[in-house]
Design a protein around this motif. Sequence first.
Motif, PDB file in Angstrom:
ATOM      1  N   ALA A 244     -27.329  41.180  47.350  1.00 47.18           N
ATOM      2  CA  ALA A 244     -26.291  40.326  46.791  1.00 47.18           C
ATOM      3  C   ALA A 244     -26.655  38.868  47.048  1.00 47.18           C
ATOM      4  N   PHE A 247     -21.717  33.592  47.889  1.00 45.59           N
ATOM      5  CA  PHE A 247     -20.923  32.786  46.980  1.00 45.59           C
ATOM      6  C   PHE A 247     -21.070  31.304  47.263  1.00 45.59           C
ATOM      7  N   GLY A 256     -24.747  39.741  55.377  1.00 49.46           N
ATOM      8  CA  GLY A 256     -23.753  38.710  55.146  1.00 49.46           C
ATOM      9  C   GLY A 256     -22.394  39.173  55.602  1.00 49.46           C
ATOM     10  N   ILE A 258     -18.364  39.866  54.480  1.00 44.26           N
ATOM     11  CA  ILE A 258     -17.539  40.173  53.313  1.00 44.26           C
ATOM     12  C   ILE A 258     -16.080  39.956  53.687  1.00 44.26           C
ATOM     13  N   ILE A 265     -18.666  37.345  49.184  1.00 40.61           N
ATOM     14  CA  ILE A 265     -19.787  37.453  50.106  1.00 40.61           C
ATOM     15  C   ILE A 265     -20.126  36.068  50.636  1.00 40.61           C
ATOM     16  N   PHE A 266     -20.232  35.941  51.937  1.00 42.11           N
ATOM     17  CA  PHE A 266     -20.621  34.672  52.545  1.00 42.11           C
ATOM     18  C   PHE A 266     -21.820  34.910  53.439  1.00 42.11           C
ATOM     19  N   THR A 275     -12.316  31.963  48.290  1.00 37.58           N
ATOM     20  CA  THR A 275     -11.896  32.564  47.041  1.00 37.58           C
ATOM     21  C   THR A 275     -10.419  32.909  47.047  1.00 37.58           C
TER      22      THR A 275
END
Lengths: 301, 421
Positions: A244, A247, A256, A258, A265-266, A275
């Motif tokens: 992935a 963001f 990452g 979540i 996703i960070f 978000t």
Amino acid sequence: MPSVASKQYSDDVSLLVLLLDTNPLFWSNTSITFSQFLSHVLAFLNAVLGLNQLNQVVVIATGYSSCDYIYDSSLTSNHGNFESRGTGMPPLFASLLKKLEDFVTKDEELSREEGHEDRTPSCLLSGSLSMALCYIQRVFRSGHIHPQPRILCLQGSPDGPEQYVAVMNSIFSAQRLMVPIDSCYIGVQNSAFLQQASYITGGVHHTPKQLDGLFQYLTTIFATDLHSRGFVQLPKPIGVDFRASCFCHKKTIDMGYICSVCLSIFCEHHKKCSTCGSVFGQSKLDEASSVSDKKRKAPHT
Amino acid sequence: MSNQRKRLTGEREDEDDEDAEGIGEWERAYVDDRSWEELQEDESGLLRPIDNSAIYHAQYRRRLRMLSAAAAGTRIQKGLIRYLYIVIDFSRAAAEMDFRPSRIAVMAKHVEAFIREFFDQNPLSQIGLVSIKNGVAHTLTDLGGSPETHIKALMGKLEALGDSSLQNALELVNEHLSQVPSYGHREVLILYSALCTCDPGDIMETIQKCKKSKLRCSVIGLSAEMFICKHLCQETGGLYSVAVDEVHLKDLLLEHAPPPPAIAEFAIANLIKMGFPQRAAEGSMAICSCHKEVKIGAGYMCPRCKARVCDLPTECTICGLTLVSSPHLARSYHHLFPIAPFDEVPAFSSLNDSRRTLGKSCFGCQQSLIGTGNKPGQCVTCRKCKHYFCLDCDIYIHESLHNCPGCESIHRPKSVSLMEE
């Protein structure tokens, strides 16, 4: 959702839904002209129709600002009244060419209405995939005896990231209906959407190296019906990248974080989700805050 | 066996006892389904033809309206990471034959379908199975994300014995779910066949305990409505329904597959560390950590500890990191970005201009929308893109595809972000 009907037709009757990329932003700078490309494609469609007299072909054009049905071989109105254009094209496809011309003109008008700034070069893949799946669903509804459907995506435009959710929805729906999505990518960069689509639905993905021989690639790889694919060696998927991208920086990550509410996703730990706005680690009820601390220390099951 | 059948279905004629061999399928429609009761008469006494597709679509529209009544325009937060326990009642009431061939067989078949559908719609969630036999609750499987383990354990022991105890089941589930991380939503789905519950203590206390630990309990009854089940569901915010036949049972079960609206206080938002493994190189050999066998080629490598796993999504057995791939996350996105229901077009509206140009055929499947005698047939229209769709496409788009073909076929400039839909 009605269940997939059992396939009681003979094995190699197929319904091919072709998604043709007509994005003018892509076709304005390629090594092969659109008319040469079209001659390869029309010869390929003739070949598919010639493999079995019960085969069906449907063509949907994927434009820049719109998508539409161009050709349906099962409609009887196609067979009569072909004006021979004197261009050497088979009369069977006179209506296809006419509708394609109308579509491209209309598409150009629609795209002219928008501004000239921020022209993303992508085409509307999600729209034509959705239409193709609706058509296939109608074929399934028509009874027990129907051809085996598959989708072939002939595309050169790069992926549009704003279509990610819609394209993934279509891919999962195609997977449930057991409809393979083949993809032939003739563009420059790699298309991650098409690779994932073919991998998840069990289709074939190929990037032809030499566009002069496009007809050969199409007939040897993509004309095979679903039953015969068990006996033929087709290009296997190699190294589809399912990682992935975060963001915040849009780089692909191995590990990452979540957000448990909106699944964004960070790549690094944040205090607040950008978000959905939820604050992490804070409970809404005051009494529960001490209980939640204890719960966080408990090991994962 | 046939004596038992005669006792249960005393009024039935003897031909029924031969069941599969004696009665043909066509006879079953008259004996069991009573198809003549579906016929309707219009005002002049003539028989009205049965239009199944319109009835099906009307049911679907009613269901959609109930679901979106509160959510018109707004987005309801859904619990996407769910830890669900399925409690199946294997007491002697489950051996009843009112569902063919028996309640146990029907329950097992539908629970298997439910498990597959659940993991399809909630790839990051986990299921556990509990059975009630002889008044005691047993754990069939622990919380896990692989459908095959659960289905194998379920099909292994299908026998009905003894009493049923709701309290024991709830206590057991409560104990298991207390160890689950705080960002997950805790749920229980109870398939209850018995008409009573034999408990060792006060079940009201257990219900209060469940309520305090934020456990959402839903019950699907197979025999009749019971007060205690209704009370349990009301207290914990779950759904209570009673199945009238097999098809209804399947529908009720599958209603629990999509994530329910989340009660905000129930789960604490948290950042979960997850890994996105890459496929192992072709031809590489390694011992996989799940089966403890040597495997060649296909598989994934945990990015933290480099252990090899066979399937995704899973938890790495060595370091405990949750491993997923981006399509698994993408499977839940349609819950976050639902499409608005289409509007019905009044059946006998005149063929006005827009209808005449756009409404001749369904935009999705090109089926003709003109009914018999050149009158406009039934169709629906999307509020945003104003295209017309047939009824079947409407059902398909909202239940499986989750994309409106019309809205996707319009070019949206780059500046419109995903969140503003």
